[in-house]
Design an enzyme around this catalytic site. Structure first.
Site, PDB file in Angstrom:
ATOM      1  N   SER A 131       0.841  -1.212   0.000  1.00 25.43           N
ATOM      2  CA  SER A 131       0.000   0.000   0.000  1.00 25.43           C
ATOM      3  C   SER A 131       0.875   1.261   0.000  1.00 25.43           C
ATOM      4  CB  SER A 131      -0.964  -0.005   1.192  1.00 25.43           C
ATOM      5  OG  SER A 131      -0.265   0.173   2.395  1.00 25.43           O
ATOM      6  N   ASN A 132       2.010   1.201   0.668  1.00 24.09           N
ATOM      7  CA  ASN A 132       2.916   2.367   0.635  1.00 24.09           C
ATOM      8  C   ASN A 132       3.511   2.546  -0.755  1.00 24.09           C
ATOM      9  OD1 ASN A 132       3.366   3.743   3.350  1.00 24.09           O
ATOM     10  ND2 ASN A 132       3.353   1.572   3.893  1.00 24.09           N
ATOM     11  N   ASN A 162      13.877   4.189   4.602  1.00 27.56           N
ATOM     12  CA  ASN A 162      13.003   3.127   5.093  1.00 27.56           C
ATOM     13  C   ASN A 162      11.881   3.761   5.897  1.00 27.56           C
ATOM     14  OD1 ASN A 162      12.150   0.466   5.744  1.00 27.56           O
ATOM     15  ND2 ASN A 162      13.162   0.636   7.744  1.00 27.56           N
ATOM     16  N   HIS A 180       9.329   2.781   9.168  1.00 27.89           N
ATOM     17  CA  HIS A 180       9.113   1.798  10.230  1.00 27.89           C
ATOM     18  C   HIS A 180       7.823   2.161  10.974  1.00 27.89           C
ATOM     19  CE1 HIS A 180      10.306  -1.355  12.967  1.00 27.89           C
ATOM     20  NE2 HIS A 180       9.918  -0.566  13.957  1.00 27.89           N
ATOM     21  N   ASP A 207      16.733  -0.870  11.166  1.00 29.90           N
ATOM     22  CA  ASP A 207      15.924   0.213  11.751  1.00 29.90           C
ATOM     23  C   ASP A 207      16.764   1.208  12.555  1.00 29.90           C
ATOM     24  OD1 ASP A 207      13.664  -1.077  10.748  1.00 29.90           O
ATOM     25  OD2 ASP A 207      13.499  -2.327  12.539  1.00 29.90           O
ATOM     26  N   GLU A 220       1.448   6.687   7.413  1.00 29.29           N
ATOM     27  CA  GLU A 220       2.453   6.343   6.388  1.00 29.29           C
ATOM     28  C   GLU A 220       2.049   6.902   5.031  1.00 29.29           C
ATOM     29  OE1 GLU A 220       4.340   2.274   8.190  1.00 29.29           O
ATOM     30  OE2 GLU A 220       2.710   2.083   6.764  1.00 29.29           O
TER      31      GLU A 220
HETATM   32  C1  GRF Z   1       4.302  -0.678   6.704  1.00 26.51           C
HETATM   33  O1  GRF Z   1       3.594  -0.603   7.887  1.00 26.51           O
HETATM   34  C2  GRF Z   1       5.714  -0.239   6.918  1.00 26.51           C
HETATM   35  O2  GRF Z   1       5.876   0.644   7.958  1.00 26.51           O
HETATM   36  C3  GRF Z   1       6.418  -1.510   7.258  1.00 26.51           C
HETATM   37  O3  GRF Z   1       5.786  -2.484   6.498  1.00 26.51           O
HETATM   38  C4  GRF Z   1       4.445  -2.114   6.240  1.00 26.51           C
HETATM   39  C5  GRF Z   1       4.206  -2.273   4.765  1.00 26.51           C
HETATM   40  O4  GRF Z   1       2.869  -2.101   4.427  1.00 26.51           O
HETATM   41  N1  GRF Z   1       7.843  -1.373   7.064  1.00 26.51           N
HETATM   42  P1  GRF Z   1       2.423  -2.031   2.908  1.00 26.51           P
HETATM   43  O5  GRF Z   1       2.913  -3.323   2.252  1.00 26.51           O
HETATM   44  O6  GRF Z   1       3.052  -0.840   2.300  1.00 26.51           O
HETATM   45  O7  GRF Z   1       0.943  -1.953   2.938  1.00 26.51           O
END
Ligand code: GRF
Length: 282
Positions: free
Chosen positions: A108-109, A197, A199, A240, A269
């Site tokens: 999703s990010n 990154n 987190h 991290d 995010e």
């Molecule tokens: C996110 O919560 C990010 O912080 C972590 O992994 C998750 C990935 O979520 N590192 P998505 O695959 O982007 O939905």
């Protein structure tokens, strides 16, 4: 130093002397011409004068140097020299920044970042790197017509294979968006301060190996923390750990579960990651 210049410009001693003389005389002529032109305008010697003088000499310098180079027999050298500077400057300002997104999961990010940079501009999402065949992020890449590669854990840890792929796609910057493998040292060294990154907690709390996804949120709730959040940071050799770029916070309510907290974190995010990357690249 003079020997180095001779090798670099591929000229003999006499030509080098004439070239240096051209630089000196061209520079003086340019300064003289700039002052004469400004005298005609009657502008006082203040900030505006200095600004106009700088602009003028920047414009006049190539012309003056070319004029002086004719009697000194160095015209062809300076024509090539000035062309090279102009080419380099225009290439630098037109160069695109190619991003590779590394993700292992739903993506999703990655999707938000792809959308953010979807209109033509200086930044292009040029590649998606994933370590899990069938991961959602691969569909997202396909839908956006972004090439993707799947690279398994051992090949990734070795570093060479992924470095070669990144070179193939002319990658300048790496975004880790839910990528579960440790980034090999080789890659960190090849992309200094060019890997970011995200987190899902307020580092340095709840970071390190094994601290990802629901494990993070479960720990936050188990510890009865009243707030959590996200950390965007540069990646370094330690999980991290690198320099923090941004943290954003949200409250943890008494009735929150790992799932509801994960939703709040995703909202943060999606609101911050792409814009923060954009800011960094500008
Ligand atoms: C996110 O919560 C990010 O912080 C972590 O992994 C998750 C990935 O979520 N590192 P998505 O695959 O982007 O939905």
């Amino acid at each position: 130093m003079l020997e180095k210049l001779k090798q670099r410009w591929k000229v003999n001693t006499l030509n080098l002397i004439l070239i240096i003389a051209t630089f000196a005389l061209g520079g003086s002529l340019c300064g003289y011409a700039g002052r004469k032109i400004l005298q005609l305008t009657n502008i006082d010697k203040g900030f505006l004068y200095i600004l106009l003088y700088i602009i003028l000499i920047t414009l006049l310098w190539p012309i003056c140097v070319l004029i002086i180079s004719v009697p000194l027999g160095q015209f062809s050298f300076f024509r090539r020299y000035i062309k090279r500077i102009a080419d380099r400057t225009s290439r630098r300002s037109a160069k695109k920044i190619n991003i590779a997104i590394f993700a292992s999961g739903a993506g999703s990010n990655a999707k938000k970042i792809i959308e953010h940079f979807s209109s033509p501009g200086k930044v292009k999402i040029a590649l998606v790197v994933c370590n899990k065949p069938g991961a959602g992020v691969l569909d997202i890449a396909a839908q956006a017509n972004i090439p993707s590669i799947v690279i398994e854990k051992n090949a990734f840890a070795d570093g060479d294979a992924v470095l070669a792929q990144l070179k193939n796609y002319h990658i300048d910057f790496i975004v880790l968006a839910g990528f579960l493998l440790k980034v090999p040292e080789q890659l960190i060294k090849a992309f200094p301060k060019k890997i970011v990154n995200i987190h899902p907690a307020l580092l340095p709390k709840y970071g390190g190996k094994g601290m990802y996804g629901h494990y993070v949120h479960e720990s936050v709730i188990a510890n009865k923390d009243v707030e959590s959040g996200i950390t965007i940071h540069f990646a370094d050799e330690v999980y991290d750990h690198g320099e923090i770029i941004l943290q954003a916070r949200c409250p943890v309510d008494p009735n929150d579960t790992a799932a509801t907290l994960a939703q709040k974190i995703h909202v943060l995010e999606h609101a911050h990651y792409a814009t923060e990357i954009d800011k960094l690249l500008r």
